[in-house]
Design a protein around this motif. Structure first.
Motif, PDB file in Angstrom:
ATOM      1  N   SER A  34      -3.086  -1.157  -4.054  1.00 41.96           N
ATOM      2  CA  SER A  34      -2.909  -2.602  -4.220  1.00 41.96           C
ATOM      3  C   SER A  34      -1.446  -2.980  -4.426  1.00 41.96           C
ATOM      4  O   SER A  34      -1.103  -4.165  -4.351  1.00 41.96           O
ATOM      5  CB  SER A  34      -3.762  -3.115  -5.382  1.00 41.96           C
ATOM      6  N   TRP A  36       0.651  -2.787  -2.348  1.00 39.27           N
ATOM      7  CA  TRP A  36       1.086  -3.311  -1.062  1.00 39.27           C
ATOM      8  C   TRP A  36       0.335  -4.569  -0.631  1.00 39.27           C
ATOM      9  O   TRP A  36       0.532  -5.043   0.494  1.00 39.27           O
ATOM     10  CB  TRP A  36       0.907  -2.233   0.014  1.00 39.27           C
ATOM     11  N   ASP A  37      -0.492  -5.146  -1.482  1.00 39.82           N
ATOM     12  CA  ASP A  37      -1.370  -6.230  -1.050  1.00 39.82           C
ATOM     13  C   ASP A  37      -0.613  -7.388  -0.388  1.00 39.82           C
ATOM     14  O   ASP A  37      -1.027  -7.888   0.673  1.00 39.82           O
ATOM     15  CB  ASP A  37      -2.173  -6.767  -2.235  1.00 39.82           C
ATOM     16  N   ASP A  38       0.462  -7.845  -0.995  1.00 42.12           N
ATOM     17  CA  ASP A  38       1.175  -9.000  -0.449  1.00 42.12           C
ATOM     18  C   ASP A  38       1.908  -8.650   0.840  1.00 42.12           C
ATOM     19  O   ASP A  38       2.036  -9.495   1.741  1.00 42.12           O
ATOM     20  CB  ASP A  38       2.160  -9.557  -1.478  1.00 42.12           C
ATOM     21  N   VAL A  39       2.380  -7.423   0.947  1.00 42.64           N
ATOM     22  CA  VAL A  39       3.035  -6.986   2.181  1.00 42.64           C
ATOM     23  C   VAL A  39       2.016  -6.906   3.313  1.00 42.64           C
ATOM     24  O   VAL A  39       2.258  -7.359   4.437  1.00 42.64           O
ATOM     25  CB  VAL A  39       3.727  -5.628   1.970  1.00 42.64           C
ATOM     26  N   ALA A  41      -0.818  -8.558   3.532  1.00 42.44           N
ATOM     27  CA  ALA A  41      -1.255  -9.911   3.892  1.00 42.44           C
ATOM     28  C   ALA A  41      -0.323 -10.536   4.924  1.00 42.44           C
ATOM     29  O   ALA A  41      -0.766 -11.320   5.778  1.00 42.44           O
ATOM     30  CB  ALA A  41      -1.310 -10.778   2.635  1.00 42.44           C
ATOM     31  N   ASP A  42       0.935 -10.187   4.880  1.00 44.65           N
ATOM     32  CA  ASP A  42       1.923 -10.690   5.842  1.00 44.65           C
ATOM     33  C   ASP A  42       1.879  -9.900   7.146  1.00 44.65           C
ATOM     34  O   ASP A  42       1.791 -10.465   8.241  1.00 44.65           O
ATOM     35  CB  ASP A  42       3.313 -10.601   5.203  1.00 44.65           C
ATOM     36  N   GLY A 173       5.968  -8.034 -11.573  1.00 44.26           N
ATOM     37  CA  GLY A 173       4.668  -7.462 -11.250  1.00 44.26           C
ATOM     38  C   GLY A 173       3.851  -6.971 -12.424  1.00 44.26           C
ATOM     39  O   GLY A 173       3.077  -6.017 -12.280  1.00 44.26           O
ATOM     40  N   LEU A 262       6.208  -5.651  -4.994  1.00 42.64           N
ATOM     41  CA  LEU A 262       5.814  -6.627  -6.001  1.00 42.64           C
ATOM     42  C   LEU A 262       6.863  -7.715  -6.190  1.00 42.64           C
ATOM     43  O   LEU A 262       6.528  -8.892  -6.339  1.00 42.64           O
ATOM     44  CB  LEU A 262       5.562  -5.935  -7.355  1.00 42.64           C
ATOM     45  N   GLN A 264       9.646  -8.498  -4.111  1.00 45.40           N
ATOM     46  CA  GLN A 264      10.110  -9.190  -2.908  1.00 45.40           C
ATOM     47  C   GLN A 264       9.244  -8.829  -1.702  1.00 45.40           C
ATOM     48  O   GLN A 264       9.727  -8.315  -0.690  1.00 45.40           O
ATOM     49  CB  GLN A 264      11.581  -8.835  -2.616  1.00 45.40           C
ATOM     50  N   PRO A 265       7.940  -9.112  -1.767  1.00 45.23           N
ATOM     51  CA  PRO A 265       7.062  -8.703  -0.661  1.00 45.23           C
ATOM     52  C   PRO A 265       7.392  -9.391   0.659  1.00 45.23           C
ATOM     53  O   PRO A 265       7.302  -8.763   1.717  1.00 45.23           O
ATOM     54  CB  PRO A 265       5.664  -9.084  -1.162  1.00 45.23           C
ATOM     55  N   ALA A 266       7.763 -10.658   0.629  1.00 41.04           N
ATOM     56  CA  ALA A 266       8.059 -11.371   1.876  1.00 41.04           C
ATOM     57  C   ALA A 266       9.303 -10.791   2.543  1.00 41.04           C
ATOM     58  O   ALA A 266       9.323 -10.581   3.767  1.00 41.04           O
ATOM     59  CB  ALA A 266       8.245 -12.865   1.605  1.00 41.04           C
TER      60      ALA A 266
END
Length: 278
Positions: A34, A36-39, A41-42, A173, A262, A264-266
Motif C-alpha cells: 500500500s 504505492w497506492d497513490d502512485v 492510482a496515477d 505519511g 507517500l 510526493q506520489p504525483a
C-alpha cells in the motif's frame, strides 16, 4: 489482492492488468504494497502496475519456517515472483529497502528486468540505513515476544514520528505508517518472520557494498530518483548510483523525505511515466 505461493511462502500482490508497460513496485522494511497506492492510482491509466507485499515485516501471510529471509534470500524471492508471473521487460522500481533488494537482484542477474528505478534507497555501506535502520535492526536481537512488546509503542503517533522510527522517512505519511505495523503488532507469526529478517540484515551488512561491484555491468536503462531532503538515504548515494550504472539518469524531487510514494506520489508518478516506454 491476489496471492502467489512461492518457495518461501505465500505472497499477496496487486495487479492492475492491462496491456501497458509492466511496472513492478517494491516497498521497504516494515511496509507493505500500500506504500504505492497513490502512485498506482496515477500510473494505472497507461501502465500495468504489479505490487507485491514481500515478507518485510508488514506482510499478513506468514512465511515457512525454513524460508531464507536474508537480504539475498528476499532478492531471490523477488526474482521468483517475476518468473512465476511470467513478467518480461519489467520496469522494476524499489524504494527504501525495496531498492536494496532490487540491487541484490541485479547483481545476481535479472533477465526479466528491462529497466530499473532506484528511488531513495539503501546503497553501498548505508545498510541498514541511518539511525532509523540501525535502531530497527538492533531490535531484531530481541526474542520475538520481547520484540513485539517493544514495537507496541509504535501505536502512539508521537513515537512513530521520532527519528529512530518513521519520523525521518516521511513528512506526510503517518496514516500509512500506522497501517503498516498493524499485522506485526497483532500476529506472533509475523513478529517471528520480522525478527528473522532483521537478524538477516544484521548478519549481511556488507551485502550492498558487494552488490555495487556488479552494478557497473548492468547494461540496461536505469534511473536514480532521490528526495532532495532525504535524511536517511544520503543524496550523494543517488549521484554515486547514477555514475556507477552505465546507462543511468539522476532525478531529484523536492519537499520529500525517503518515502517518495507517500510524500510526493504525483511527482514520482510523473517521473516514472516520462521515463518508462508507453
Amino acid at each position: 489482492m491476489e496471492q502467489l505461493d512461492l518457495s518461501a511462502g505465500p505472497v499477496a500482490y496487486e495487479d492492475t492488468g492491462g496491456d501497458g508497460p509492466v511496472v513492478v513496485l517494491v516497498h521497504g522494511l516494515l511496509m507493505d504494497g500500500s506504500l504505492w497506492d497513490d502512485v498506482v492510482a496515477d500510473l494505472r491509466a497507461d501502465h500495468r502496475c504489479v505490487v507485491p507485499t514481500l515478507p518485510l515485516g508488514a506482510h499478513t501471510l506468514p512465511m515457512r519456517e525454513d524460508a531464507d529471509l536474508s537480504p539475498r534470500g528476499l532478492a531471490r524471492l523477488l526474482g521468483e515472483f517475476l518468473e512465476r508471473l511470467e513478467l518480461d521487460d519489467v520496469t522494476l522500481v524499489g524504494n527504501d529497502t525495496g531498492g536494496a533488494l532490487v540491487q541484490l537482484l541485479l547483481a545476481a542477474g535479472a533477465p526479466r528486468v528491462g529497466r530499473v528505478v532506484l528511488a531513495s534507497c539503501d546503497a553501498f555501506d548505508n545498510f541498514p540505513p541511518g539511525l532509523t535502520g540501525r535502531t530497527v535492526v538492533a531490535t531484531g536481537k530481541l526474542p520475538p515476544a520481547l520484540f513485539g512488546l517493544f514495537m507496541q509503542q509504535m501505536r502512539i503517533k508521537p513515537l512513530r514520528r521520532l527519528p529512530v522510527s518513521f519520523g525521518r522517512l516521511t513528512k506526510r505519511g503517518d496514516a500509512a505508517t500506522a497501517r503498516f505495523i498493524k499485522s506485526l503488532l497483532a500476529r506472533p507469526a509475523i513478529r517471528r518472520d520480522t525478527v528473522r529478517i532483521l537478524r538477516g540484515i544484521s548478519a549481511h551488512r556488507g551485502a550492498l557494498t558487494e552488490a555495487a561491484a556488479e552494478l557497473a555491468g548492468y547494461d540496461r536503462p536505469a534511473l536514480a530518483v532521490w528526495a532532495e531532503q532525504d535524511k536517511v538515504m544520503p543524496p550523494e548515494h543517488g549521484r554515486r548510483l547514477a555514475e556507477l550504472l552505465p546507462h543511468a539518469t539522476l532525478v531529484t524531487i523536492p519537499d520529500s523525505y525517503t518515502l517518495l510514494p507517500l510524500d510526493q506520489p504525483a511527482a514520482l508518478a510523473r517521473t516514472l511515466r516520462e521515463w518508462t516506454p508507453t
